[in-house]
Design an enzyme around this catalytic site. Structure first.
Site, mmCIF file in Angstrom:
data_model
loop_
_atom_site.group_PDB
_atom_site.id
_atom_site.type_symbol
_atom_site.label_atom_id
_atom_site.label_comp_id
_atom_site.label_asym_id
_atom_site.label_seq_id
_atom_site.Cartn_x
_atom_site.Cartn_y
_atom_site.Cartn_z
ATOM 1 N N ASP A 59 -13.137 10.021 7.074
ATOM 2 C CA ASP A 59 -14.171 11.071 7.025
ATOM 3 C C ASP A 59 -14.184 11.908 8.306
ATOM 4 O O ASP A 59 -15.247 12.279 8.810
ATOM 5 C CB ASP A 59 -15.561 10.456 6.769
ATOM 6 N N HIS A 108 -18.679 13.844 0.722
ATOM 7 C CA HIS A 108 -19.259 12.653 1.357
ATOM 8 C C HIS A 108 -20.775 12.794 1.414
ATOM 9 O O HIS A 108 -21.307 13.862 1.725
ATOM 10 C CB HIS A 108 -18.697 12.490 2.775
ATOM 11 N N ARG A 152 0.817 -1.212 0.000
ATOM 12 C CA ARG A 152 0.000 0.000 0.000
ATOM 13 C C ARG A 152 0.854 1.267 0.000
ATOM 14 O O ARG A 152 0.480 2.274 -0.603
ATOM 15 C CB ARG A 152 -0.931 -0.032 1.227
ATOM 16 N N ASN A 177 -12.741 16.056 0.068
ATOM 17 C CA ASN A 177 -13.598 14.925 -0.287
ATOM 18 C C ASN A 177 -15.057 15.309 -0.084
ATOM 19 O O ASN A 177 -15.399 15.980 0.898
ATOM 20 C CB ASN A 177 -13.255 13.710 0.587
ATOM 21 N N ASP A 207 -8.048 14.197 6.269
ATOM 22 C CA ASP A 207 -6.939 13.995 7.198
ATOM 23 C C ASP A 207 -6.649 12.505 7.307
ATOM 24 O O ASP A 207 -7.060 11.723 6.444
ATOM 25 C CB ASP A 207 -7.218 14.652 8.549
#
Length: 211
Positions: A156, A120, A76, A118, A152
């Site tokens: 979320d 959401h 990853r 982002n 961060d």
């Protein structure tokens, strides 16, 4: 959370948009960017998988595209570094997660912390994760909506840029609630991303301020 950040745009103000699916939020940004008065250019579109409609939308719009799949990397951390490098090539003012379903890692946040937002489909901090509308219905809330936030290290949990609400109807299904959230999520994303790039913004602790 990152310390105070400032972002301003000029004719070069640009965003890289990350997608994993149909790209309806991306399309809203692409459509808005066609108006020079919007002041934001979509520099590139990145994805974590091939063959998705989001990439097809980018191709139809003539936008640069890249795919960075987790499975193509040994770990990853390697994927995170590759994604960071691919985005950094375009030198964006902001990076926008528009239905991007992968969590970025330390390398990405070190490079783009405070500049990665982002959208959401729930009113955070309630119902984080990938099933916001479903979880809201299961809980029985009367109001749901969409949240734009600065990403961060958490899931979320970042500082909230803006929120917009929609009522939850008695006969709502996951699909109907999702569709109504999307209808308000798209204009919120266009408005706030445009303002952040054009006017600048600061992120201090959990407070995001756009002049």
């Amino acid at each position: 959370m990152a310390g105070p950040r400032t972002g301003t745009a000029s004719a070069a103000g640009s965003v890289v948009v990350l997608v994993s699916g149909s790209g309806t939020l991306l399309q809203a940004l692409v459509d808005a960017s066609r108006d020079p008065a919007y002041g934001v250019r979509v520099a590139a579109v990145g994805a974590d998988r091939d063959g998705i409609e989001g990439l097809a939308r980018a191709e139809r719009a003539g936008l640069p595209r890249f795919v960075c799949r987790v499975g193509d990397h040994p770990c990853r951390e390697s994927w995170d570094a590759a994604l960071t490098a691919a985005v950094a090539q375009h030198e964006p003012t902001l990076v926008v997660s528009a239905g991007f379903l992968k969590l970025v890692g330390p390398a990405f946040l070190a490079r783009f912390g405070g500049r990665y937002v982002n959208s959401h489909n729930a009113l955070l901090p309630s119902f984080p994760g990938i099933h916001g509308p479903r979880d809201a219905l299961d809980y029985g809330v009367k109001v749901s909506g969409a949240t734009l936030f600065v990403v961060d290290e958490g899931i979320d949990t970042g500082a909230i840029v803006g929120q917009v609400s929609v009522p939850v109807e008695d006969d709502d299904t996951v699909d109907s609630l999702t569709d109504r959230i999307k209808a308000v999520e798209r204009p919120q994303l266009v408005d706030l991303v445009g303002r952040m790039v054009r006017e600048g913004y600061t992120v201090t602790e959990r407070k995001v301020t756009i002049p």
